[in-house]
Design an enzyme around this catalytic site. Structure first.
Site, PDB file in Angstrom:
ATOM      1  N   ARG A  82       0.854  -1.201   0.000  1.00 13.64           N
ATOM      2  CA  ARG A  82       0.000   0.000   0.000  1.00 13.64           C
ATOM      3  C   ARG A  82       0.883   1.243   0.000  1.00 13.64           C
ATOM      4  NH1 ARG A  82      -4.325  -0.010   4.631  1.00 13.64           N
ATOM      5  NH2 ARG A  82      -5.250  -1.697   3.422  1.00 13.64           N
ATOM      6  N   ARG A 151      -2.788   6.656   9.694  1.00 13.22           N
ATOM      7  CA  ARG A 151      -2.775   6.181   8.295  1.00 13.22           C
ATOM      8  C   ARG A 151      -2.850   7.366   7.324  1.00 13.22           C
ATOM      9  NH1 ARG A 151      -4.594   0.886   7.899  1.00 13.22           N
ATOM     10  NH2 ARG A 151      -3.928  -0.311   9.703  1.00 13.22           N
ATOM     11  N   LYS A 217      -4.901   1.005  14.645  1.00 11.37           N
ATOM     12  CA  LYS A 217      -4.797   2.010  13.568  1.00 11.37           C
ATOM     13  C   LYS A 217      -5.527   3.292  13.948  1.00 11.37           C
ATOM     14  CE  LYS A 217      -7.080  -0.961  10.803  1.00 11.37           C
ATOM     15  NZ  LYS A 217      -7.880  -1.558   9.731  1.00 11.37           N
ATOM     16  N   LYS A 219      -7.102   7.074  12.126  1.00 12.07           N
ATOM     17  CA  LYS A 219      -7.396   7.673  10.818  1.00 12.07           C
ATOM     18  C   LYS A 219      -7.881   9.114  10.935  1.00 12.07           C
ATOM     19  CE  LYS A 219      -8.280   3.224   8.741  1.00 12.07           C
ATOM     20  NZ  LYS A 219      -9.211   2.319   8.051  1.00 12.07           N
ATOM     21  N   CYS A 438     -15.223  -3.058  -1.553  1.00 13.84           N
ATOM     22  CA  CYS A 438     -13.854  -3.314  -1.096  1.00 13.84           C
ATOM     23  C   CYS A 438     -13.224  -4.407  -1.950  1.00 13.84           C
ATOM     24  CB  CYS A 438     -13.866  -3.719   0.369  1.00 13.84           C
ATOM     25  SG  CYS A 438     -14.508  -5.385   0.608  1.00 13.84           S
ATOM     26  N   CYS A 444      -7.980 -10.695  -0.052  1.00 14.68           N
ATOM     27  CA  CYS A 444      -8.173 -10.350   1.357  1.00 14.68           C
ATOM     28  C   CYS A 444      -8.415 -11.595   2.202  1.00 14.68           C
ATOM     29  CB  CYS A 444      -9.349  -9.384   1.515  1.00 14.68           C
ATOM     30  SG  CYS A 444      -9.596  -8.978   3.246  1.00 14.68           S
ATOM     31  N   CYS A 483     -16.810  -8.397   4.255  1.00 13.16           N
ATOM     32  CA  CYS A 483     -16.894  -8.763   5.669  1.00 13.16           C
ATOM     33  C   CYS A 483     -17.224  -7.499   6.460  1.00 13.16           C
ATOM     34  CB  CYS A 483     -15.580  -9.405   6.140  1.00 13.16           C
ATOM     35  SG  CYS A 483     -14.332  -8.217   6.676  1.00 13.16           S
ATOM     36  N   CYS A 487     -14.357  -1.787   5.006  1.00 15.32           N
ATOM     37  CA  CYS A 487     -13.338  -1.050   4.247  1.00 15.32           C
ATOM     38  C   CYS A 487     -13.920  -0.112   3.191  1.00 15.32           C
ATOM     39  CB  CYS A 487     -12.351  -2.024   3.616  1.00 15.32           C
ATOM     40  SG  CYS A 487     -11.451  -2.969   4.854  1.00 15.32           S
TER      41      CYS A 487
HETATM   42 FE1  SRM Z   1      -9.473  -2.002   5.433  1.00 14.88          FE
HETATM   43  C1  SRM Z   1      -8.251  -4.690   7.094  1.00 14.88           C
HETATM   44  C2  SRM Z   1      -8.410  -3.255   2.532  1.00 14.88           C
HETATM   45  C3  SRM Z   1     -10.012   0.990   4.005  1.00 14.88           C
HETATM   46  C4  SRM Z   1     -11.412  -1.109   8.112  1.00 14.88           C
HETATM   47  N1  SRM Z   1      -8.436  -3.668   4.913  1.00 14.88           N
HETATM   48  C5  SRM Z   1      -7.991  -4.633   5.759  1.00 14.88           C
HETATM   49  C6  SRM Z   1      -7.091  -5.625   5.016  1.00 14.88           C
HETATM   50  C7  SRM Z   1      -5.678  -5.154   5.143  1.00 14.88           C
HETATM   51  C8  SRM Z   1      -7.260  -7.100   5.407  1.00 14.88           C
HETATM   52  C9  SRM Z   1      -6.394  -7.684   6.488  1.00 14.88           C
HETATM   53  O1  SRM Z   1      -6.297  -7.099   7.580  1.00 14.88           O
HETATM   54  O2  SRM Z   1      -5.856  -8.758   6.235  1.00 14.88           O
HETATM   55  C10 SRM Z   1      -7.641  -5.431   3.580  1.00 14.88           C
HETATM   56  C11 SRM Z   1      -6.671  -5.765   2.452  1.00 14.88           C
HETATM   57  C12 SRM Z   1      -7.442  -6.345   1.307  1.00 14.88           C
HETATM   58  C13 SRM Z   1      -6.654  -6.527   0.073  1.00 14.88           C
HETATM   59  O3  SRM Z   1      -6.516  -7.692  -0.377  1.00 14.88           O
HETATM   60  O4  SRM Z   1      -6.191  -5.557  -0.506  1.00 14.88           O
HETATM   61  C14 SRM Z   1      -8.180  -4.031   3.655  1.00 14.88           C
HETATM   62  N2  SRM Z   1      -9.136  -1.240   3.647  1.00 14.88           N
HETATM   63  C15 SRM Z   1      -8.790  -1.940   2.545  1.00 14.88           C
HETATM   64  C16 SRM Z   1      -8.907  -1.101   1.293  1.00 14.88           C
HETATM   65  C17 SRM Z   1      -7.871  -1.425   0.236  1.00 14.88           C
HETATM   66  C18 SRM Z   1     -10.323  -1.264   0.738  1.00 14.88           C
HETATM   67  C19 SRM Z   1     -10.564  -0.761  -0.639  1.00 14.88           C
HETATM   68  O5  SRM Z   1     -11.224  -1.511  -1.346  1.00 14.88           O
HETATM   69  O6  SRM Z   1     -10.156   0.326  -0.993  1.00 14.88           O
HETATM   70  C20 SRM Z   1      -8.795   0.304   1.913  1.00 14.88           C
HETATM   71  C21 SRM Z   1      -7.368   0.783   2.029  1.00 14.88           C
HETATM   72  C22 SRM Z   1      -7.306   2.089   2.731  1.00 14.88           C
HETATM   73  C23 SRM Z   1      -5.984   2.817   2.648  1.00 14.88           C
HETATM   74  O7  SRM Z   1      -5.603   3.181   1.549  1.00 14.88           O
HETATM   75  O8  SRM Z   1      -5.392   3.072   3.697  1.00 14.88           O
HETATM   76  C24 SRM Z   1      -9.350   0.031   3.307  1.00 14.88           C
HETATM   77  N3  SRM Z   1     -10.445  -0.321   6.006  1.00 14.88           N
HETATM   78  C25 SRM Z   1     -10.654   0.761   5.215  1.00 14.88           C
HETATM   79  C26 SRM Z   1     -11.666   1.597   5.777  1.00 14.88           C
HETATM   80  C27 SRM Z   1     -12.220   2.887   5.159  1.00 14.88           C
HETATM   81  C28 SRM Z   1     -11.467   4.092   5.587  1.00 14.88           C
HETATM   82  O9  SRM Z   1     -10.416   3.992   6.220  1.00 14.88           O
HETATM   83  O10 SRM Z   1     -11.929   5.175   5.263  1.00 14.88           O
HETATM   84  C29 SRM Z   1     -12.079   0.989   6.951  1.00 14.88           C
HETATM   85  C30 SRM Z   1     -13.222   1.471   7.871  1.00 14.88           C
HETATM   86  C31 SRM Z   1     -12.901   2.682   8.662  1.00 14.88           C
HETATM   87  C32 SRM Z   1     -12.303   2.292   9.973  1.00 14.88           C
HETATM   88  O11 SRM Z   1     -11.105   2.005  10.016  1.00 14.88           O
HETATM   89  O12 SRM Z   1     -13.044   2.218  10.947  1.00 14.88           O
HETATM   90  C33 SRM Z   1     -11.301  -0.215   7.087  1.00 14.88           C
HETATM   91  N4  SRM Z   1      -9.744  -2.753   7.314  1.00 14.88           N
HETATM   92  C34 SRM Z   1     -10.639  -2.269   8.231  1.00 14.88           C
HETATM   93  C35 SRM Z   1     -10.648  -3.156   9.367  1.00 14.88           C
HETATM   94  C36 SRM Z   1     -11.537  -2.998  10.631  1.00 14.88           C
HETATM   95  C37 SRM Z   1     -10.911  -2.147  11.668  1.00 14.88           C
HETATM   96  C38 SRM Z   1     -11.728  -2.115  12.937  1.00 14.88           C
HETATM   97  O13 SRM Z   1     -11.936  -1.065  13.453  1.00 14.88           O
HETATM   98  O14 SRM Z   1     -12.127  -3.164  13.416  1.00 14.88           O
HETATM   99  C39 SRM Z   1      -9.741  -4.198   9.082  1.00 14.88           C
HETATM  100  C40 SRM Z   1      -9.388  -5.392   9.975  1.00 14.88           C
HETATM  101  C41 SRM Z   1      -8.403  -5.062  11.033  1.00 14.88           C
HETATM  102  O15 SRM Z   1      -7.857  -3.960  11.100  1.00 14.88           O
HETATM  103  O16 SRM Z   1      -8.196  -5.951  11.853  1.00 14.88           O
HETATM  104  C42 SRM Z   1      -9.204  -3.918   7.779  1.00 14.88           C
HETATM  105 FE1  SF4 Z   2     -11.296  -7.504   3.345  1.00 20.71          FE
HETATM  106 FE2  SF4 Z   2     -13.394  -7.171   4.888  1.00 20.71          FE
HETATM  107 FE3  SF4 Z   2     -11.875  -5.077   4.240  1.00 20.71          FE
HETATM  108 FE4  SF4 Z   2     -13.397  -6.167   2.425  1.00 20.71          FE
HETATM  109  S1  SF4 Z   2     -14.138  -5.188   4.310  1.00 20.71           S
HETATM  110  S2  SF4 Z   2     -11.213  -5.631   2.164  1.00 20.71           S
HETATM  111  S3  SF4 Z   2     -13.373  -8.303   2.964  1.00 20.71           S
HETATM  112  S4  SF4 Z   2     -11.235  -6.786   5.487  1.00 20.71           S
END
Ligand code: SRM
Ligand code: SF4
Length: 573
Positions: A82, A151, A217, A219, A438, A444, A483, A487
C-alpha cells in the site's frame, strides 16, 4: 459512561501484538532475515505483524488455496503493498512509477483505495525490496500505510473551490508529516540506508507514538463543505473546514468515528464521529497530536477488537475526552461553527476551479485500474500521464481525477480521454456512479464473500429495476464489503451489503446521503434473488411516494423500513 470508576484498559494483560511491537526494536523484528530466507515465499507471523507498519500484508491467492493444499504445496504467498499519498494527490511521474511497478512486479493492475492510496497486489517476497525502493525513488512511501499508527490522511480531492482547497491541502500534508513514525527501521530494511542510530542504546525515539506505537490504527480526514467525500464522520479524528469567500477560518473537530465491527458481537459497532468544537488552522497540528497521544495512553491494549479510538471515547464519554484534550492543550476549543454537507459522492466529468484550471473525474469501477480487451483504462491513463502537467487525485470513492489541467492542455487531454473511451460514468446509472466495493476475494484474508468482483454484476440487475421505476438518474449511495470490517465504509451508505458467507450478505438501509447518518440492518444473510426481491418494492415505492428532494436513505426511515440510527450505540438495537 462516567470515567470515575473506570480503570485504564491498559491494566489488563496486553495482547500478543503488543508484545511483538514491544520486542520489535522500533519495527525491525527479524524482517531482514525473513526477507532473505530462500526456503519459503512467506515470512514469520511476528514479522508479518511488523510488515504492516512498513505498508505491506502477506496474503495468499485464495482462488487457488484448496488446489495447492491438495497438491501439498504451500499457499501461493504474495504481498499487498500500500502506497500512501496524503490527500491522494500524485504527480504524473509518480503515476507512471506506480504503473511501471504494477506491470513489472505485481499483478499488472493498480488498486485505488477508499483512503486515497494505491495498492499493488501479487508482489512476491523476492521483489518486495525492489518495489519499495522504486516507490521511494519517486518520493512516495509505504511507511505507515498500515499498522498501529496514523494512516493516510484524507482530504476532499476535487479542487473546484481552489483557494480554500489549497489552504486545506497544506494542512493535510503538515499533519500527515507530523504524525509520520520516526523509526529508521524502514530506511535500513528497505532502502539500505546506514544504521545511524543505536536503538539498543536508547538513541532511537518515537516522540509521539512511543516504543509500542498506538493500540490500533488511527485515521484522520479533512472535509471541505459542502462536499463530504472523505466521510468525515467515519474518521477517528475528522476536521471540517470552515471557510468564507475562499478564506479558511478554521476547522470543526469531530472525534471517535469508525466503521469496523464483527458479526454476532454487539460490543463491536460502527460509529459516527461527534463534533466537539472549533479550532483555528494553526491549532490543527497540536489538536491532532494530543488526540493521538490520548488514544496512545487510554486505548485498549488488551483486546484489539475494542482498541479503536471510538471505544475509548464511548467508554469514557465525550466530555471526558474534551477535558483531557483541553488539559493537554492548555487551552479551550471554541464552539463549533455551522456548515452544510450535501453529498459524499464524486462530481464526475470536467469541473473548472476558481483558479481557472480544469479537473476531470473519471469513473473507475471499484478502484481497479487495469486493461481489458474492450477498455484500455490503464494504457489510456499511462498515455495521459506522459503529457499531463497537472496532477492525479485519488478520490475517497475509488475514482480518479485528472487534476489541474490548464485551458491550453485541456484539448489534448480530452482527445486522449476520447481515444481510449475513458468514462466519466455518464453512461451508467447514478446508483453505479455512487457505488463502492472493497477488494475482498481473492486477496483479502478476511473476506467472507465477494465484493469488488460481484458488485458490478449485482448492479447490472439492480439497474433493470431502476429503469422500470424511472430511477436511473437518481443518486443513491450503495456500498458492498466482503466482511464487517467496513473497508468501503458501508455503514454510511443508503443501501449496503456486508458479506456473511459465500454469496450471502446482510442488507442495510437508511444511511444519510451526505455520509452523516449510519444505516441499519434490514435483512440478514440473503442471496441475490432475495436481495432483488427485497429491494424491488422499496425502490418502486420510493419512485412513487418520495417527497421533493427526498433521498433514498431518508425515505427508508420515513417509510418505516428501518429505524433512524443516531449513534453506533443504537446500531444493533
Ligand atoms: Fe481495510 C483490514 C483493505 C479501508 C477497516 N483492509 C484490511 C485488510 C488489510 C485485510 C487484512 O487485515 O488482512 C484489507 C486488504 C485487502 C486486500 O486484499 O487488498 C483491507 N481497507 C482496505 C482497502 C484497500 C479497501 C478498498 O477496497 O479500498 C482500503 C485501504 C485504505 C488505505 O488506503 O489506507 C481500506 N479499512 C478501510 C476503511 C475505510 C477508511 O479507512 O476510510 C475501513 C473502515 C474505517 C475504519 O477504520 O473504521 C477499514 N480494514 C478495516 C478493518 C476494521 C478495523 C476495525 O476497526 O475493526 C480491518 C481489519 C483489522 O484492522 O483488523 C481492515
Ligand atoms: Fe477484506 Fe473485509 Fe476489508 Fe473487504 S471489508 S477488504 S473483505 S477486510
Amino acid at each position: 459512561m462516567s470515567d470515575n470508576n473506570l480503570l485504564s484498559p491498559n491494566s489488563a494483560p496486553h495482547s500478543d501484538v503488543e508484545a511483538i511491537k514491544s520486542r520489535s526494536d522500533y519495527l525491525r523484528g527479524t524482517l531482514e532475515e525473513s526477507l532473505k530466507d530462500r526456503i519459503t515465499g512467506s515470512i514469520s507471523e511476528d514479522d508479518n505483524r511488523l510488515m504492516k507498519f512498513h505498508g505491506s500484508y502477506m496474503q495468499d491467492d485464495r482462488d487457488v488455496r484448496n488446489e495447492r493444499s491438495k497438491q501439498k504445496l504451500e499457499p501461493a504467498y504474495q504481498f499487498m503493498v500500500r502506497v500512501r499519498a496524503a490527500g491522494g494527490i500524485v504527480t504524473p511521474e509518480q503515476w507512471l512509477t506506480m504503473d511501471r511497478v504494477a506491470q513489472r512486479h505485481a499483478n499488472g493492475t493498480i488498486r485505488l483505495t477508499t483512503r486515497q492510496s494505491f495498492q499493488l497486489h501479487g508482489v512476491i517476497k523476492w521483489n518486495m525490496k525492489k518495489v519499495i525502493q522504486e516507490v521511494n525513488d519517486e518520493l512516495l512511501s509505504t511507511l505507515a500505510a498500515c499498522g498501529d499508527v496514523n494512516r493516510n490522511v484524507m482530504c476532499n480531492p476535487n479542487p473546484y473551490q481552489s483557494e480554500v482547497h489549497e489552504q486545506v491541502y497544506e494542512w493535510v500534508q503538515k499533519v500527515s508529516h507530523h504524525l509520520d513514525p520516526h523509526t529508521r527501521a524502514y530506511h535500513e530494511i528497505w532502502l539500505d540506508e546506514e544504521k545511524l542510530v543505536d536503538s539498543r542504546e536508547g538513541d532511537e525515539q518515537e516522540p509521539i507514538y512511543g516504543a509500542v506505537y498506538l493500540p490500533r490504527k488511527f485515521k484522520i480526514g479533512i472535509a471541505v463543505p459542502p462536499a463530504n467525500e472523505v466521510d468525515v464522520f467515519s474518521q477517528d479524528l475528522g476536521f471540517i473546514a470552515i471557510h468564507e469567500n475562499g478564506r479558511l477560518l478554521g476547522f470543526n473537530v469531530a472525534v471517535g468515528g469508525g466503521m469496523g465491527m464483527s458479526h454476532g458481537d454487539p460490543k463491536t459497532y460502527p460509529q459516527v464521529a461527534r463534533t466537539i468544537g472549533f479550532i483555528t488552522p494553526e491549532q490543527l497540528i497540536e489538536v491532532a497530536e494530543k488526540t493521538v497521544t490520548i488514544q496512545r495512553d487510554y486505548g485498549d491494549r488488551a483486546v484489539r477488537k475494542h482498541a479503536r479510538f471510538k471505544y475509548t471515547i464511548d467508554d469514557r464519554g465525550t466530555e471526558w475526552f474534551i477535558d483531557e484534550l483541553q488539559r493537554r492543550l492548555g487551552w479551550k476549543l471554541q464552539e463549533a461553527r455551522s456548515y452544510h454537507f450535501d453529498h459524499n459522492g464524486d462530481r464526475y466529468g470536467w469541473v473548472k476551479g476558481s483558479d481557472n484550471n480544469w479537473h476531470f473525474t473519471l469513473f473507475i469501477q471499484n478502484g481497479r485500474v487495469k486493461d481489458e480487451d474492450d477498455y484500455l483504462l490503464m494504457t489510456g491513463l499511462r498515455e495521459i500521464a506522459k503529457v499531463h502537467t497537472g496532477d492525479f487525485r485519488l478520490t475517497p470513492n475509488q475514482n480518479l481525477i485528472i487534476g489541474n489541467v490548464t485551458s491550453q492542455k485541456k484539448k489534448k487531454i480530452q482527445q486522449l480521454i476520447e481515444a481510449y473511451g475513458l468514462t466519466d460514468g455518464t453512461a451508467y446509472s447514478a446508483l453505479r456512479r455512487n457505488s463502492m466495493a472493497c477488494v475482498a476475494l481473492p486477496t483479502c484474508g478476511l473476506a467472507m464473500a465477494e465484493a469488488e468482483r460481484y458488485l458490478p454484476t449485482l448492479l447490472d440487475k439492480l439497474e433493470l429495476i431502476l429503469d422500470e421505476a424511472g430511477l436511473r438518474d437518481d443518486e443513491i449511495v450503495i456500498r458492498m464489503t466482503g466482511c464487517p470490517n467496513g473497508c468501503a465504509r458501508p455503514a454510511l451508505a443508503e443501501i449496503s451489503f456486508i458479506g456473511k458467507a459465500p454469496g450471502k450478505y446482510n442488507l442495510y438501509l437508511g444511511g444519510g446521503f451526505a455520509g452523516n447518518r449510519l444505516n441499519k440492518l434490514y435483512r440478514e444473510n440473503i442471496g441475490e434473488t432475495e436481495i432483488l426481491n427485497e429491494l424491488r418494492p422499496i425502490l418502486n415505492r420510493y419512485a412513487k411516494e418520495r417527497t421533493e428532494g427526498e433521498h433514498f436513505g431518508d425515505f427508508c426511515i420515513r417509510g418505516e423500513y428501518v429505524k433512524e440510527v443516531h449513534s453506533g450505540l443504537d446500531f444493533h438495537a
